[in-house]
Design a protein around this motif. Structure first.
Motif, PDB file in Angstrom:
ATOM      1  N   SER A  62      30.056  47.568  18.574  1.00 19.24           N
ATOM      2  CA  SER A  62      30.863  47.574  17.358  1.00 19.24           C
ATOM      3  C   SER A  62      31.518  48.940  17.151  1.00 19.24           C
ATOM      4  O   SER A  62      32.694  49.027  16.773  1.00 19.24           O
ATOM      5  CB  SER A  62      29.985  47.238  16.147  1.00 19.24           C
ATOM      6  N   SER A  63      30.777  50.015  17.433  1.00 19.45           N
ATOM      7  CA  SER A  63      31.341  51.358  17.272  1.00 19.45           C
ATOM      8  C   SER A  63      32.431  51.619  18.309  1.00 19.45           C
ATOM      9  O   SER A  63      33.412  52.312  18.025  1.00 19.45           O
ATOM     10  CB  SER A  63      30.230  52.414  17.375  1.00 19.45           C
ATOM     11  N   ILE A  64      32.276  51.054  19.506  1.00 19.29           N
ATOM     12  CA  ILE A  64      33.319  51.195  20.536  1.00 19.29           C
ATOM     13  C   ILE A  64      34.584  50.461  20.094  1.00 19.29           C
ATOM     14  O   ILE A  64      35.696  50.985  20.215  1.00 19.29           O
ATOM     15  CB  ILE A  64      32.829  50.662  21.900  1.00 19.29           C
ATOM     16  N   HIS A  65      34.394  49.239  19.574  1.00 17.23           N
ATOM     17  CA  HIS A  65      35.538  48.470  19.067  1.00 17.23           C
ATOM     18  C   HIS A  65      36.281  49.266  17.995  1.00 17.23           C
ATOM     19  O   HIS A  65      37.521  49.357  18.014  1.00 17.23           O
ATOM     20  CB  HIS A  65      35.058  47.150  18.457  1.00 17.23           C
ATOM     21  N   LYS A  66      35.545  49.875  17.092  1.00 13.07           N
ATOM     22  CA  LYS A  66      36.152  50.621  15.986  1.00 13.07           C
ATOM     23  C   LYS A  66      36.955  51.811  16.520  1.00 13.07           C
ATOM     24  O   LYS A  66      38.099  52.035  16.104  1.00 13.07           O
ATOM     25  CB  LYS A  66      35.060  51.104  15.034  1.00 13.07           C
ATOM     26  N   ALA A  67      36.358  52.559  17.437  1.00 12.12           N
ATOM     27  CA  ALA A  67      37.051  53.720  17.999  1.00 12.12           C
ATOM     28  C   ALA A  67      38.290  53.289  18.778  1.00 12.12           C
ATOM     29  O   ALA A  67      39.344  53.946  18.705  1.00 12.12           O
ATOM     30  CB  ALA A  67      36.101  54.504  18.897  1.00 12.12           C
ATOM     31  N   ASP A  68      38.180  52.187  19.540  1.00  8.87           N
ATOM     32  CA  ASP A  68      39.327  51.696  20.304  1.00  8.87           C
ATOM     33  C   ASP A  68      40.470  51.276  19.385  1.00  8.87           C
ATOM     34  O   ASP A  68      41.642  51.579  19.636  1.00  8.87           O
ATOM     35  CB  ASP A  68      38.917  50.512  21.181  1.00  8.87           C
ATOM     36  N   GLU A  69      40.131  50.592  18.299  1.00  6.85           N
ATOM     37  CA  GLU A  69      41.155  50.132  17.365  1.00  6.85           C
ATOM     38  C   GLU A  69      41.888  51.307  16.736  1.00  6.85           C
ATOM     39  O   GLU A  69      43.117  51.294  16.589  1.00  6.85           O
ATOM     40  CB  GLU A  69      40.520  49.255  16.287  1.00  6.85           C
ATOM     41  N   GLU A  70      41.128  52.348  16.362  1.00  6.15           N
ATOM     42  CA  GLU A  70      41.752  53.533  15.762  1.00  6.15           C
ATOM     43  C   GLU A  70      42.666  54.229  16.767  1.00  6.15           C
ATOM     44  O   GLU A  70      43.779  54.661  16.426  1.00  6.15           O
ATOM     45  CB  GLU A  70      40.670  54.496  15.277  1.00  6.15           C
ATOM     46  N   PHE A  71      42.221  54.322  18.004  1.00  5.70           N
ATOM     47  CA  PHE A  71      43.014  54.983  19.031  1.00  5.70           C
ATOM     48  C   PHE A  71      44.283  54.195  19.330  1.00  5.70           C
ATOM     49  O   PHE A  71      45.378  54.770  19.449  1.00  5.70           O
ATOM     50  CB  PHE A  71      42.188  55.143  20.312  1.00  5.70           C
ATOM     51  N   HIS A  72      44.158  52.878  19.433  1.00  6.04           N
ATOM     52  CA  HIS A  72      45.315  52.058  19.779  1.00  6.04           C
ATOM     53  C   HIS A  72      46.309  51.947  18.631  1.00  6.04           C
ATOM     54  O   HIS A  72      47.505  51.737  18.866  1.00  6.04           O
ATOM     55  CB  HIS A  72      44.852  50.674  20.228  1.00  6.04           C
ATOM     56  N   ARG A  73      45.836  52.114  17.412  1.00  4.03           N
ATOM     57  CA  ARG A  73      46.773  52.176  16.288  1.00  4.03           C
ATOM     58  C   ARG A  73      47.632  53.434  16.379  1.00  4.03           C
ATOM     59  O   ARG A  73      48.825  53.416  16.080  1.00  4.03           O
ATOM     60  CB  ARG A  73      46.025  52.148  14.952  1.00  4.03           C
ATOM     61  N   GLU A  74      46.992  54.517  16.794  1.00  9.11           N
ATOM     62  CA  GLU A  74      47.711  55.786  16.909  1.00  9.11           C
ATOM     63  C   GLU A  74      48.586  55.826  18.165  1.00  9.11           C
ATOM     64  O   GLU A  74      49.670  56.405  18.158  1.00  9.11           O
ATOM     65  CB  GLU A  74      46.713  56.946  16.935  1.00  9.11           C
ATOM     66  N   PHE A  75      48.105  55.198  19.233  1.00 10.28           N
ATOM     67  CA  PHE A  75      48.850  55.178  20.501  1.00 10.28           C
ATOM     68  C   PHE A  75      48.968  53.726  20.985  1.00 10.28           C
ATOM     69  O   PHE A  75      48.241  53.298  21.886  1.00 10.28           O
ATOM     70  CB  PHE A  75      48.134  56.031  21.550  1.00 10.28           C
ATOM     71  N   PRO A  76      49.898  52.961  20.421  1.00 12.77           N
ATOM     72  CA  PRO A  76      50.011  51.527  20.757  1.00 12.77           C
ATOM     73  C   PRO A  76      50.256  51.266  22.237  1.00 12.77           C
ATOM     74  O   PRO A  76      49.811  50.253  22.772  1.00 12.77           O
ATOM     75  CB  PRO A  76      51.210  51.072  19.908  1.00 12.77           C
ATOM     76  N   GLY A  77      50.944  52.167  22.916  1.00 12.08           N
ATOM     77  CA  GLY A  77      51.238  51.954  24.316  1.00 12.08           C
ATOM     78  C   GLY A  77      50.028  52.023  25.216  1.00 12.08           C
ATOM     79  O   GLY A  77      50.077  51.589  26.376  1.00 12.08           O
ATOM     80  N   ALA A  78      48.934  52.571  24.699  1.00 13.96           N
ATOM     81  CA  ALA A  78      47.724  52.723  25.512  1.00 13.96           C
ATOM     82  C   ALA A  78      46.833  51.485  25.460  1.00 13.96           C
ATOM     83  O   ALA A  78      45.792  51.446  26.127  1.00 13.96           O
ATOM     84  CB  ALA A  78      46.928  53.939  25.038  1.00 13.96           C
ATOM     85  N   HIS A  79      47.245  50.478  24.722  1.00 19.47           N
ATOM     86  CA  HIS A  79      46.404  49.294  24.542  1.00 19.47           C
ATOM     87  C   HIS A  79      46.083  48.621  25.868  1.00 19.47           C
ATOM     88  O   HIS A  79      44.966  48.116  26.073  1.00 19.47           O
ATOM     89  CB  HIS A  79      47.092  48.312  23.592  1.00 19.47           C
ATOM     90  N   ALA A  80      47.039  48.620  26.788  1.00 22.59           N
ATOM     91  CA  ALA A  80      46.842  47.946  28.073  1.00 22.59           C
ATOM     92  C   ALA A  80      45.775  48.620  28.930  1.00 22.59           C
ATOM     93  O   ALA A  80      45.273  48.019  29.884  1.00 22.59           O
ATOM     94  CB  ALA A  80      48.158  47.902  28.843  1.00 22.59           C
ATOM     95  N   LEU A  81      45.438  49.860  28.602  1.00 18.26           N
ATOM     96  CA  LEU A  81      44.427  50.578  29.380  1.00 18.26           C
ATOM     97  C   LEU A  81      43.012  50.110  29.072  1.00 18.26           C
ATOM     98  O   LEU A  81      42.071  50.434  29.793  1.00 18.26           O
ATOM     99  CB  LEU A  81      44.525  52.090  29.113  1.00 18.26           C
ATOM    100  N   GLY A  82      42.865  49.359  27.995  1.00 15.45           N
ATOM    101  CA  GLY A  82      41.538  48.880  27.633  1.00 15.45           C
ATOM    102  C   GLY A  82      40.776  49.908  26.816  1.00 15.45           C
ATOM    103  O   GLY A  82      41.363  50.794  26.189  1.00 15.45           O
TER     104      GLY A  82
END
Length: 243
Positions: A62-82
């Motif tokens: 759950s904490s990984i999901h939260k950190a990933d969501e925050e990062f991908h909101r800030e850098f949308p282009g990085a979403h494909a990196l997982g």
């Protein structure tokens, strides 16, 4: 003296659950080295966050999901990196973390790096050279590891000196530093200045100098000569576009 040991693995685009499983494998390897590496906690994201024990898989994912969501909101282009991975500490409290060397384990599948950092290693783990060698051996037992290096940082005359920035040989190549791993067979005759060379799996563990003393010009020169030998063998990775 602070040390940072980084292992290079193939880039992987994982989801949060996959990142958790990947980190679990590295923890299994480290737990055989020292009791301080048996228990890990997710680094809190802020002062109001609690330490989450890595063994609590649901809370950690759950904490990984939260950190990933925050990062991908800030850098949308990085979403494909997982998943961006996770940062773990070996102490549930600030005091315990300090007593155990302020260790941080950073697992970043998307960038192909696994990094272990220890602050003032000589104050907690004696002898530090044998400790780092044991960690290096455990981490490079993963057959996916292609290269590993150990950076050293020390306070000299009031200035923080870092081997990779201030002492390494090549600006366009990676460094080995104190000790590391190459995924090719190498023997002592090919790296005559190395303090220790040991075959390990399909590759080779290399200790450039017994003591990574950045105060000592002879120690730094020895580490430099080992890097030169590795470059001549084609085993010091190029960074950037320069040959």
């Amino acid at each position: 003296m602070n040390i940072t040991l980084t292992s290079s693995i193939p880039v992987m685009h994982l989801d949060a659950e996959g990142a958790y499983r990947e980190a679990a494998g590295w923890i299994d390897r480290l737990s055989s080295v020292h009791p301080h590496f048996e228990e890990w906690w997710v680094l809190p994201g802020g002062p109001k966050d609690h330490h989450v024990g890595f063994r609590d898989a649901t809370a950690t994912v759950s904490s990984i999901h939260k950190a990933d969501e925050e990062f991908h909101r800030e850098f949308p282009g990085a979403h494909a990196l997982g998943s961006t991975g996770l940062v773990l500490t070996n102490g549930r409290t600030e005091q315990l973390w300090k007593e155990r060397g302020k260790v941080a384990l950073v697992v970043q599948p998307a960038s192909g790096d696994v990094t272990l950092a220890i602050y003032r290693i000589e104050a907690v783990y004696q002898p530090p050279g044998q400790m780092v060698w044991s960690i290096l051996k455990a981490l490079s037992s993963d057959p996916r590891v292609t290269y590993a290096r150990t950076n050293v940082q020390a306070l000299i005359a009031g200035r923080l000196v870092t081997y990779s920035i201030d002492c390494s040989v090549y600006p366009h190549r990676d460094f080995l530093g104190w000790m590391g791993y190459v995924d090719q067979p190498v023997d002592e005759s090919q790296i005559p200045d190395a303090a220790r060379v040991e075959r390990h799996g399909r590759g080779t563990l290399i200790m450039a100098a017994e003591d990574a003393d950045l105060f000592n010009a002879h120690s730094v020169e020895r580490m430099n000569r080992v890097e030169i030998s590795l470059a001549e063998l084609g085993l010091l990775p190029v960074i950037g576009s320069s040959p």
